[in-house]
Design an enzyme around this catalytic site. Structure first.
Site, PDB file in Angstrom:
ATOM      1  N   CYS A   1       0.856  -1.185   0.000  1.00 28.90           N
ATOM      2  CA  CYS A   1       0.000   0.000   0.000  1.00 28.90           C
ATOM      3  C   CYS A   1       0.894   1.237   0.000  1.00 28.90           C
ATOM      4  CB  CYS A   1      -0.928   0.003   1.207  1.00 28.90           C
ATOM      5  SG  CYS A   1      -0.106   0.322   2.770  1.00 28.90           S
TER       6      CYS A   1
ATOM      7  N   CYS B   1       2.879   1.943   3.171  1.00 27.92           N
ATOM      8  CA  CYS B   1       4.014   1.037   3.370  1.00 27.92           C
ATOM      9  C   CYS B   1       5.158   1.403   2.432  1.00 27.92           C
ATOM     10  CB  CYS B   1       3.586  -0.419   3.191  1.00 27.92           C
ATOM     11  SG  CYS B   1       2.661  -1.023   4.619  1.00 27.92           S
TER      12      CYS B   1
ATOM     13  N   CYS C   1      -2.654  -4.875   1.396  1.00 32.63           N
ATOM     14  CA  CYS C   1      -1.210  -4.661   1.358  1.00 32.63           C
ATOM     15  C   CYS C   1      -0.465  -5.902   1.862  1.00 32.63           C
ATOM     16  CB  CYS C   1      -0.864  -3.457   2.214  1.00 32.63           C
ATOM     17  SG  CYS C   1       0.897  -3.206   2.416  1.00 32.63           S
TER      18      CYS C   1
ATOM     19  N   CYS D   1       1.451  -4.584   5.434  1.00 32.82           N
ATOM     20  CA  CYS D   1       0.736  -4.248   6.672  1.00 32.82           C
ATOM     21  C   CYS D   1      -0.583  -5.009   6.792  1.00 32.82           C
ATOM     22  CB  CYS D   1       0.488  -2.739   6.768  1.00 32.82           C
ATOM     23  SG  CYS D   1      -0.691  -2.125   5.559  1.00 32.82           S
TER      24      CYS D   1
ATOM     25  N   ASP E   1      -6.237 -14.679  62.425  1.00 30.12           N
ATOM     26  CA  ASP E   1      -7.021 -15.876  62.153  1.00 30.12           C
ATOM     27  C   ASP E   1      -8.503 -15.531  62.133  1.00 30.12           C
ATOM     28  OD1 ASP E   1      -4.768 -17.390  62.059  1.00 30.12           O
ATOM     29  OD2 ASP E   1      -4.909 -18.074  64.136  1.00 30.12           O
TER      30      ASP E   1
END
Lengths: 181, 537
Positions: free
Chosen positions: B21, B24, B116, B119, B352
């Site tokens: 893409c 990228c 893409c 990515c 306790d």
């Protein structure tokens, strides 16, 4: 605080053993008459091995000559060491593993057994120094050893043992037969 | 205008052809001009296509800064170059535009998807104002109180494999552009995603600051099951990197994959994995937005007035014993106020189930997990304390306050050195008189050797621990009972001191009084820890 309630309970009041432990018994251990063991199981699964009140050592005013945790040439329960939360390194015991041999002044020797499967955490060294503890407080300060059963076996290990009720029946039967003879 | 130079051209060409893409592509051109990432992805794509088809633009673009505005109109004719160059440029551009157009069309028709390869759609589908609005809406729905937020992005690990594959694909071209560039200079998907989205999300949330460090985190997670198997070959080439661990669902964690990729040679990688990567058929799946506010810490002191109330839920073999607990009684109203998901309770020691805690109470701290509210005034804290106190007469809370995480460690540090005071009701087997007890009032700093009590031996290591009883006091009740006051080192087991624990605590009360003794009741009178500070009105 509720004092009234406490005042009149001094004899009826449940003891430490009553409050936190369940009593389990093995009668005539290894077929030896009256060699009864009592296992105190804490609600957290820890087990304390003790002599039952009916054990021959506690009868007829017997006195103790010696207590020996060296159960064979190669193995002494005194060498048992555990480390860490997971109690690594403790000797693993089965039902019939001997814990110690007790010799009385009348030369009778008795072997005390584990009675349950589990990891040995400690043996009571105080009775070596003060054997009278064993005679005077057999179910508390005169205990023999502390054993930690496997988590998954904590319920099943007592299956072969007698409950308090069952053990009392055994005692009653024993008493009846001794009267007969 | 895209901040690209002539030497970027081969990189752009190769990556576009490989199915990357536009964002990228910019990433692999190592440009850190954020504005370039922020413009719509499709627009950048058009520009890139124009760029690789026209030499002239390339040379001019670095200097022509104001062009960014005009190119929105789309079409290479609108570029505001000097008239002298324009004709030539137009000529070239229009000439190439048709060719360029056909290429684009071809791509759309030939390839079944535009997802893409690098990515997997993260910077395409999930990186625009619509997505920002969705994320912001998810945050708003949870109604958190926050001043700033940090955006965290979790990506499928195979993205690293694909990134490396893309890098190897264009490594030569990138190096020709600039020798010093390495794979680390490629802008990370995460980084590019944040450059685009942070501002958009901030705007949607009314201008809240999106920063790198914040108490409030908004997590966006992507997965891509279709390509999960991309990582598998690494397990055979680098088995050491993928050791199964208890808590991980898959051995292919991002960390492990990065480590394996660091070790593998280019040659080995290319033998097992295509470069560029295969085209995926669909884009990533975005998981639900995860909001997390950092823990908040509340401290105070509590009293326990009930002898049948455990401090924490008491569960044996999966079965619940006792219906409530101190921590639950305290936590319930606090969780409501702070709208927290859960809590972790800790205190300076514990009593306790059958022991009361009186006096100023026992210090406690509570970590509130993921609190949706975090701004609570002192007045409100006071009201909250009153709500807790009104909810049960078994407990009481004081000095309730918000503290820092660091301050809570004050409670635990030196815990063993602190002192505690107790009152015990003791039973004696033998009858006693007042005078039999008086010697104990004079005992100071009595050192005990306590073997781990049988009561706790299942969860604590077996050891003999030395503990000091600083002082004792006695109050005669009757022939078999007295009250014993104790001031002790913290960590002393009081019950075992009184009954002796089969002689495993030495000395013990039985020995001191030379008769069997037992403990009937125990109260904690004070826990001498000077934290948390007193809250004054």
């Amino acid at each position: 605080m509720d004092n009234e309630e406490c005042k009149d309970t001094q004899d009826k009041a449940p003891s430490v053993v009553d409050r936190y432990y369940t009593r389990w018994y093995r009668a005539d251990m290894k077929g030896k008459p009256c060699e009864d063991h009592c296992i105190l199981q804490h609600s957290n699964r820890i087990c304390v091995v003790t002599l039952a009140e009916s054990h021959p050592i506690l009868q007829n005013g017997r006195q103790i000559k010696s207590i020996n945790y060296q159960i064979s040439n190669g193995c002494s329960r005194l060498n048992n060491k555990v480390s860490g939360k997971s109690k690594r390194g403790g000797q693993f015991l089965t039902d019939f593993a001997p814990l110690c041999r007790i010799t009385c002044t009348d030369e009778n020797e008795y072997t005390i057994y584990s009675c349950i499967r589990g990891r040995l955490l400690e043996v009571n060294e105080a009775i070596l120094e003060t054997p009278s503890l064993l005679l005077q407080k057999p179910s508390t300060d005169g205990y023999i050893a502390v054993i930690l059963p496997k988590f998954e076996e904590s319920k099943s290990i007592t299956e072969n043992l007698l409950s308090r009720e069952e053990f009392e029946k055994v005692l009653a039967k024993r008493a009846a037969s001794s009267q007969l003879s | 205008m895209l901040p690209l130079k002539e030497k970027d051209k081969p990189v752009v060409q190769k990556l576009l052809a490989a199915g990357c893409c536009s964002r990228c592509v910019l990433r692999f051109c190592c440009t850190s001009v954020q504005a370039a990432f922020r413009q719509p992805e499709q627009e950048t794509l058009k520009e890139l296509q124009a760029f690789i088809n026209n030499n002239e633009i390339v040379q001019d673009s670095p200097d022509s800064t104001e062009e960014t505005k005009s190119h929105d109109a789309s079409g290479s004719e609108t570029r505001g170059d000097p008239p002298s160059k324009r004709a030539k440029l137009e000529h070239c551009a229009s000439g190439d535009a048709s060719k360029d157009g056909t290429v684009t069309v071809e791509m759309q028709e030939d390839e079944e998807s535009h997802v893409c390869v690098a990515c997997l759609g993260v910077l395409q589908e999930f990186c625009d104002v619509t997505r920002a609005i969705k994320i912001a809406a998810a945050v708003k729905a949870e109604q958190y109180e926050f001043d700033s937020l940090v955006l965290s992005v979790s990506l499928p690990p195979q993205l690293c494999v694909r990134e490396h594959s893309c890098w190897l694909h264009v490594k030569k071209e990138v190096r020709e552009k600039c020798m010093s560039l390495s794979e680390d200079d490629v802008i990370q998907v995460k980084e590019a995603f944040k450059w685009v989205m942070q501002g958009l999300i901030a705007k949607e949330l009314g201008g809240v600051a999106v920063v790198t460090k914040s108490l409030f985190e908004v997590g966006v997670e992507f997965s891509h099951p279709e390509t999960d198997s991309d990582c598998y070959f690494l397990a055979s080439t680098c088995p050491n990197c993928f050791k199964p661990t208890k808590n991980k669902q898959s051995v292919f964690t991002r960390m492990a994959v990065v480590k394996a990729l660091d070790k593998i040679s280019d040659f080995a990688f290319l033998k097992h994995y295509p470069s560029p990567p295969a085209r995926p058929s669909r884009h990533c799946v975005q998981q639900d937005v995860q909001c997390l506010h950092v823990s908040l810490f509340i401290a105070g002191r509590y009293n326990k007035f009930c002898r049948s109330l455990p401090q924490t839920p008491w569960v044996i073999d999966g079965q619940r014993r006792m219906e409530s607990s101190v921590e639950e009684l305290i936590a319930a109203p606090i969780l409501v106020t702070f709208r927290a998901d859960g809590f972790n309770f800790s205190s300076s020691g514990r009593e306790d189930v059958d022991v009361r805690t009186l006096g100023n109470g026992r210090p406690f701290a509570m970590e509130l997990l993921n609190p949706h509210r975090s701004r609570v005034s002192k007045v409100e804290m006071k009201q909250l304390q009153e709500t807790i106190n009104a909810s049960s007469d078994k407990i009481r809370v004081r000095d309730l306050q918000i503290v820092t995480r660091e301050a809570t460690s004050r409670m635990k540090e030196g815990e063993e050195e602190k002192t505690k005071s107790y009152t015990a009701l003791v039973w004696t087997h033998k009858a006693i008189q007042r005078e039999d007890l008086s010697f104990m009032d004079d005992i100071k700093d009595l050192t005990l050797n306590q073997k781990t009590p049988l009561r706790v031996l299942h969860r604590r290591a077996l050891a003999v621990r030395q503990r000091v009883i600083h002082s004792m006091s006695t109050r005669f009740v009757d022939a078999h009972h007295f009250y014993l006051g104790l001031k002790t080192q913290a960590g002393t087991y009081i019950k075992e001191f009184v009954h002796g624990d089969f002689g495993r605590t030495q000395p013990n009360m039985c020995e001191l009084l030379k008769t069997d003794t037992d403990i009937l009741e125990l109260d904690v009178e004070s826990v001498d820890v000077d934290w948390p500070p007193t809250v004054t009105d």
